[in-house]
Design an enzyme around this catalytic site. Structure first.
Site, PDB file in Angstrom:
ATOM      1  N   GLY A  17       0.847  -1.197   0.000  1.00 24.39           N
ATOM      2  CA  GLY A  17       0.000   0.000   0.000  1.00 24.39           C
ATOM      3  C   GLY A  17       0.882   1.246   0.000  1.00 24.39           C
ATOM      4  O   GLY A  17       2.086   1.179  -0.277  1.00 24.39           O
ATOM      5  N   THR A  46      -5.136   1.009   0.650  1.00 20.39           N
ATOM      6  CA  THR A  46      -4.893   2.303  -0.015  1.00 20.39           C
ATOM      7  C   THR A  46      -5.761   2.450  -1.254  1.00 20.39           C
ATOM      8  O   THR A  46      -6.400   3.479  -1.481  1.00 20.39           O
ATOM      9  CB  THR A  46      -3.402   2.404  -0.424  1.00 20.39           C
ATOM     10  OG1 THR A  46      -2.609   2.328   0.750  1.00 20.39           O
ATOM     11  CG2 THR A  46      -3.124   3.693  -1.170  1.00 20.39           C
ATOM     12  N   TYR A  48      -8.557   1.445  -2.005  1.00 19.13           N
ATOM     13  CA  TYR A  48      -9.994   1.650  -1.809  1.00 19.13           C
ATOM     14  C   TYR A  48     -10.321   2.994  -1.163  1.00 19.13           C
ATOM     15  O   TYR A  48     -11.486   3.309  -0.963  1.00 19.13           O
ATOM     16  CB  TYR A  48     -10.587   0.504  -0.980  1.00 19.13           C
ATOM     17  CG  TYR A  48     -10.533  -0.795  -1.750  1.00 19.13           C
ATOM     18  CD1 TYR A  48     -11.603  -1.191  -2.545  1.00 19.13           C
ATOM     19  CD2 TYR A  48      -9.393  -1.589  -1.743  1.00 19.13           C
ATOM     20  CE1 TYR A  48     -11.546  -2.355  -3.291  1.00 19.13           C
ATOM     21  CE2 TYR A  48      -9.327  -2.756  -2.486  1.00 19.13           C
ATOM     22  CZ  TYR A  48     -10.402  -3.138  -3.259  1.00 19.13           C
ATOM     23  OH  TYR A  48     -10.338  -4.273  -4.012  1.00 19.13           O
ATOM     24  N   GLN A  50     -11.391   6.434  -0.923  1.00 18.16           N
ATOM     25  CA  GLN A  50     -12.097   7.271  -1.911  1.00 18.16           C
ATOM     26  C   GLN A  50     -11.793   8.738  -1.684  1.00 18.16           C
ATOM     27  O   GLN A  50     -11.341   9.456  -2.561  1.00 18.16           O
ATOM     28  CB  GLN A  50     -13.605   7.058  -1.790  1.00 18.16           C
ATOM     29  CG  GLN A  50     -14.085   5.714  -2.214  1.00 18.16           C
ATOM     30  CD  GLN A  50     -15.598   5.586  -2.112  1.00 18.16           C
ATOM     31  OE1 GLN A  50     -16.301   6.525  -1.731  1.00 18.16           O
ATOM     32  NE2 GLN A  50     -16.106   4.419  -2.447  1.00 18.16           N
ATOM     33  N   GLU A 117     -14.428  16.843   5.006  1.00 18.86           N
ATOM     34  CA  GLU A 117     -14.974  15.607   5.575  1.00 18.86           C
ATOM     35  C   GLU A 117     -15.234  15.815   7.059  1.00 18.86           C
ATOM     36  O   GLU A 117     -14.876  16.851   7.631  1.00 18.86           O
ATOM     37  CB  GLU A 117     -14.008  14.441   5.332  1.00 18.86           C
ATOM     38  CG  GLU A 117     -13.884  14.111   3.849  1.00 18.86           C
ATOM     39  CD  GLU A 117     -12.986  12.924   3.563  1.00 18.86           C
ATOM     40  OE1 GLU A 117     -12.684  12.156   4.478  1.00 18.86           O
ATOM     41  OE2 GLU A 117     -12.585  12.781   2.407  1.00 18.86           O
ATOM     42  N   HIS A 245     -16.953   3.258   9.634  1.00 19.18           N
ATOM     43  CA  HIS A 245     -17.327   4.347   8.725  1.00 19.18           C
ATOM     44  C   HIS A 245     -18.850   4.453   8.750  1.00 19.18           C
ATOM     45  O   HIS A 245     -19.542   3.444   8.605  1.00 19.18           O
ATOM     46  CB  HIS A 245     -16.832   4.051   7.304  1.00 19.18           C
ATOM     47  CG  HIS A 245     -16.854   5.258   6.429  1.00 19.18           C
ATOM     48  ND1 HIS A 245     -18.023   5.836   5.993  1.00 19.18           N
ATOM     49  CD2 HIS A 245     -15.855   6.024   5.931  1.00 19.18           C
ATOM     50  CE1 HIS A 245     -17.736   6.900   5.259  1.00 19.18           C
ATOM     51  NE2 HIS A 245     -16.421   7.030   5.209  1.00 19.18           N
ATOM     52  N   ARG A 292     -16.396  10.885  12.989  1.00 15.73           N
ATOM     53  CA  ARG A 292     -17.000   9.588  12.669  1.00 15.73           C
ATOM     54  C   ARG A 292     -17.533   8.810  13.852  1.00 15.73           C
ATOM     55  O   ARG A 292     -18.526   8.103  13.736  1.00 15.73           O
ATOM     56  CB  ARG A 292     -15.962   8.719  11.969  1.00 15.73           C
ATOM     57  CG  ARG A 292     -15.807   9.122  10.570  1.00 15.73           C
ATOM     58  CD  ARG A 292     -15.026   8.142   9.807  1.00 15.73           C
ATOM     59  NE  ARG A 292     -14.760   8.812   8.548  1.00 15.73           N
ATOM     60  CZ  ARG A 292     -13.787   8.485   7.728  1.00 15.73           C
ATOM     61  NH1 ARG A 292     -13.000   7.483   8.018  1.00 15.73           N
ATOM     62  NH2 ARG A 292     -13.630   9.134   6.614  1.00 15.73           N
ATOM     63  N   HIS A 353     -14.018  -0.035   9.378  1.00 21.50           N
ATOM     64  CA  HIS A 353     -13.311   0.697   8.316  1.00 21.50           C
ATOM     65  C   HIS A 353     -11.816   0.849   8.591  1.00 21.50           C
ATOM     66  O   HIS A 353     -11.010   0.758   7.672  1.00 21.50           O
ATOM     67  CB  HIS A 353     -13.970   2.073   8.201  1.00 21.50           C
ATOM     68  CG  HIS A 353     -13.436   2.942   7.112  1.00 21.50           C
ATOM     69  ND1 HIS A 353     -13.492   2.589   5.787  1.00 21.50           N
ATOM     70  CD2 HIS A 353     -12.849   4.173   7.145  1.00 21.50           C
ATOM     71  CE1 HIS A 353     -12.957   3.562   5.056  1.00 21.50           C
ATOM     72  NE2 HIS A 353     -12.542   4.520   5.851  1.00 21.50           N
ATOM     73  N   GLU A 377      -1.503   1.569   8.163  1.00 17.83           N
ATOM     74  CA  GLU A 377      -2.597   1.259   9.101  1.00 17.83           C
ATOM     75  C   GLU A 377      -2.196   0.287  10.197  1.00 17.83           C
ATOM     76  O   GLU A 377      -2.722   0.341  11.310  1.00 17.83           O
ATOM     77  CB  GLU A 377      -3.816   0.725   8.329  1.00 17.83           C
ATOM     78  CG  GLU A 377      -5.038   0.565   9.225  1.00 17.83           C
ATOM     79  CD  GLU A 377      -6.320   0.295   8.471  1.00 17.83           C
ATOM     80  OE1 GLU A 377      -6.356   0.512   7.239  1.00 17.83           O
ATOM     81  OE2 GLU A 377      -7.295  -0.131   9.120  1.00 17.83           O
ATOM     82  N   ARG A 388      -9.680   8.474  14.523  1.00 13.63           N
ATOM     83  CA  ARG A 388      -8.927   9.101  13.424  1.00 13.63           C
ATOM     84  C   ARG A 388      -9.754  10.171  12.721  1.00 13.63           C
ATOM     85  O   ARG A 388     -10.930   9.956  12.384  1.00 13.63           O
ATOM     86  CB  ARG A 388      -8.553   8.017  12.407  1.00 13.63           C
ATOM     87  CG  ARG A 388      -7.847   8.533  11.183  1.00 13.63           C
ATOM     88  CD  ARG A 388      -7.557   7.390  10.241  1.00 13.63           C
ATOM     89  NE  ARG A 388      -8.788   6.838   9.729  1.00 13.63           N
ATOM     90  CZ  ARG A 388      -9.239   6.998   8.488  1.00 13.63           C
ATOM     91  NH1 ARG A 388      -8.542   7.696   7.624  1.00 13.63           N
ATOM     92  NH2 ARG A 388     -10.362   6.440   8.107  1.00 13.63           N
ATOM     93  N   SER A 393      -5.110   9.214   7.292  1.00  9.35           N
ATOM     94  CA  SER A 393      -4.294   7.991   7.326  1.00  9.35           C
ATOM     95  C   SER A 393      -3.296   7.885   6.174  1.00  9.35           C
ATOM     96  O   SER A 393      -2.174   7.417   6.364  1.00  9.35           O
ATOM     97  CB  SER A 393      -5.179   6.752   7.366  1.00  9.35           C
ATOM     98  OG  SER A 393      -6.239   6.901   6.480  1.00  9.35           O
TER      99      SER A 393
END
Ligand code: SIN
Length: 526
Positions: A17, A46, A48, A50, A117, A245, A292, A353, A377, A388, A393
């Protein structure tokens, strides 16, 4: 190295990753590099990601603001010095990624098009449409493939780290501290176990999401690195902090769960109950863009209280053209399962997640095992604390792999290859005659973790989980001791170890904080 029973290398990297690949590019100027990955080269958490990578590259944002948001999200348990270091050094690391060809979206005026975010007070997330991780992985792999000193071995499964525990009684007794000499790896094509001897090893094996029934992580995310380090008697910490998530697409039976990026909420989408009532304002003044832990818990509560299987993400008031431009992959996915986000709400549920804890490392990515570093991770650096901040990350992976590389290069002369390591002993092992037992135990583990060690915990639930994990552990170890090694069996073993570590850490924390919420203990006072 393909097919060789014994290989030596200066730098061994486990995982492909962002942390593993960016580290490889740096150390490759100073020695031979071998990357081991259990699937295809690009298959990593990594790929995945988005939303993107948080970083302060342009005003009006400031380092101080990013630092404060990270500390706030971490609920009082971040290491402030690490947070400052990652945020301030991160900008240069992102520029390096751009210099090797990573593309990030820009505005017509030429600035970076920054997304917002949960938990961020500013727009600061660099992204490439809604497939940022894929773009980063593409650019890194292209650079890695071009480098003559780097070899990638795909479909090789790392069984265990080699330490002096493999060298016999005399060495064990006389050595001080634990030292890593490389790893035993299973060549899944030839089915033979090969010995890789390294001077320096980086663990960058990614996350643990598969320990849960519903996760956004790909099937490879089975916590192998954390379990291996723990077996080698290295330190792990903060394992109780599992981030769910808030918005995975509700599509029963699909694994991994498809992520609906938090950037969609940053773009204006609002969480609502199935009957269309916006509810997040009742939990946090930041509404759908609260950190989150808060959002996932609120969704969990609303679903349980109402007996609903999902909540809705309402995108109907958003500009369809802009949505299409920003989130092409999400739109395509929704349409493919019969949901038109411009006409109806997207059904979403929380899904496992990210793990904030992992292998304990210092500011150079050094683990408690000499010669072994960790980044990405699987490492616990102190950046995330109890929760987090979104999109921190990838930044952490870049900063710590850089620091680990610098430290490893500087100290390379102090690490030598140990030729006394014996080869893997597979004598007396038999083929398993009941593969289905492995599948059953994997399913059972995921049930136990999801039912008892999820978003809301209690002493009774954790105790139930521990009792069941002990049974699974006993059965799986008995199988492991008599059968030839296979990725499926080793992954199961690793997942049980990770589950056990999560439960034990959760039991040890007698308070509710960040991602660890328990009915039996009050919220921590900051
Ligand atoms: C997302 O796009 O929502 C995921 C980003 C992250 O987990 O940091």
């Amino acid at each position: 190295m393909a097919g060789k029973m014994r290989t030596t290398t200066d730098f061994l990297i486990i995982g492909s990753g962002i942390a593993g690949l960016s580290y490889a590019l740096k150390v490759a100027e100073h020695g031979r590099v071998l990357i081991i990955t259990k699937a295809a080269a690009e298959e990593s958490n990594t790929k995945y990601a988005q939303g993107g990578i948080a970083g302060v590259l342009q005003g009006p944002d400031t380092f101080e603001s990013h630092i404060n948001d990270t500390l706030n999200a971490g609920a009082g348990l971040c290491d402030p010095a690490v947070v400052r270091m990652v945020v301030t050094e991160g900008a240069d690391r992102i520029r390096e990624m751009i210099s090797i060809g990573t593309r990030f979206d820009t505005t017509p005026g030429g600035d970076y098009d920054l997304a917002k975010e949960g938990g961020h007070s500013q727009h600061r997330v660099l992204h490439f449409k809604d497939s940022t991780g894929n773009e980063i992985e593409r650019a890194l792999l292209a650079a890695v493939h071009r480098h003559p000193n780097i070899e990638i071995c795909t479909h090789y499964f790392v069984l265990d780290l080699i330490t002096q525990h493999h060298l016999g009684e005399e060495v064990r007794r006389t050595s001080s501290g634990i030292r890593c000499y490389g790893a035993y790896v299973l060549n899944t094509t030839t089915k033979s176990v090969e010995t890789i001897l390294s001077r320096v090893t980086l663990m960058a094996s990614g996350g643990v999401g598969q320990v849960y029934r519903s996760t956004t992580n790909p099937s490879i995310a089975t916590g192998d690195g954390i379990a291996m380090v723990y077996r080698a008697k290295g330190q792990v910490k903060d394992m109780e902090f599992i981030q769910f998530h808030p918005t995975a697409l509700y599509h029963p039976g699909e694994s991994p769960a498809f992520l609906i990026s938090e950037a969609v909420r940053g773009f204006g989408a609002v969480l609502k109950t199935a009957t269309g009532e916006s509810f997040m304002e009742r939990y946090d003044e930041r509404g759908s863009l609260a950190p989150r832990d808060i959002v996932a818990r609120a969704i969990d509560y609303e679903m349980k209280m109402r007996g609903d299987e999902f909540v809705g993400l309402d995108c109907r008031s958003l500009d369809p053209e802009k949505f299409r431009d920003h989130f092409p992959m999400i739109l395509e996915k929704c349409l493919s399962v019969g949901i038109n986000p411009f006409e109806s709400m997207i059904p979403v549920v929380p899904a496992a997640h990210y793990i904030c804890g992992g292998v304990n490392v210092d500011e150079f990515g050094r683990t408690s095992i000499v010669g072994l570093y960790a980044a990405g991770e699987c490492a616990c650096t102190g950046l995330h604390g109890a929760n987090r901040l979104a999109s921190n990350s990838l930044l952490e992976g870049l900063v710590f792999s850089h620091r680990a590389a610098q430290h490893g290069i500087k100290n390379l002369a102090t690490h030598t290859i140990c030729q006394e390591v014996p080869d893997w002993n597979a004598e007396g092992m038999i083929q398993p005659n009941e593969w289905v037992l492995i599948t059953h135990n994997r399913n059972e583990l995921q049930q136990v973790m999801s039912n008892y060690v999820g978003i809301v915990r209690s002493d009774v639930r954790l105790k139930r989980a521990l009792d069941r994990l002990r049974i699974l552990y006993g059965e799986t170890e008995a199988l492991y001791e008599r059968t030839v090694v296979s990725p499926a069996l080793c992954e199961l073993r690793n997942m049980i170890t990770v589950g056990y570590l999560i439960v034990k850490s959760a039991m040890a924390r007698k308070e509710s904080v960040g991602l660890h919420y328990t009915l039996d203990y009050p919220a921590r006072k900051n």
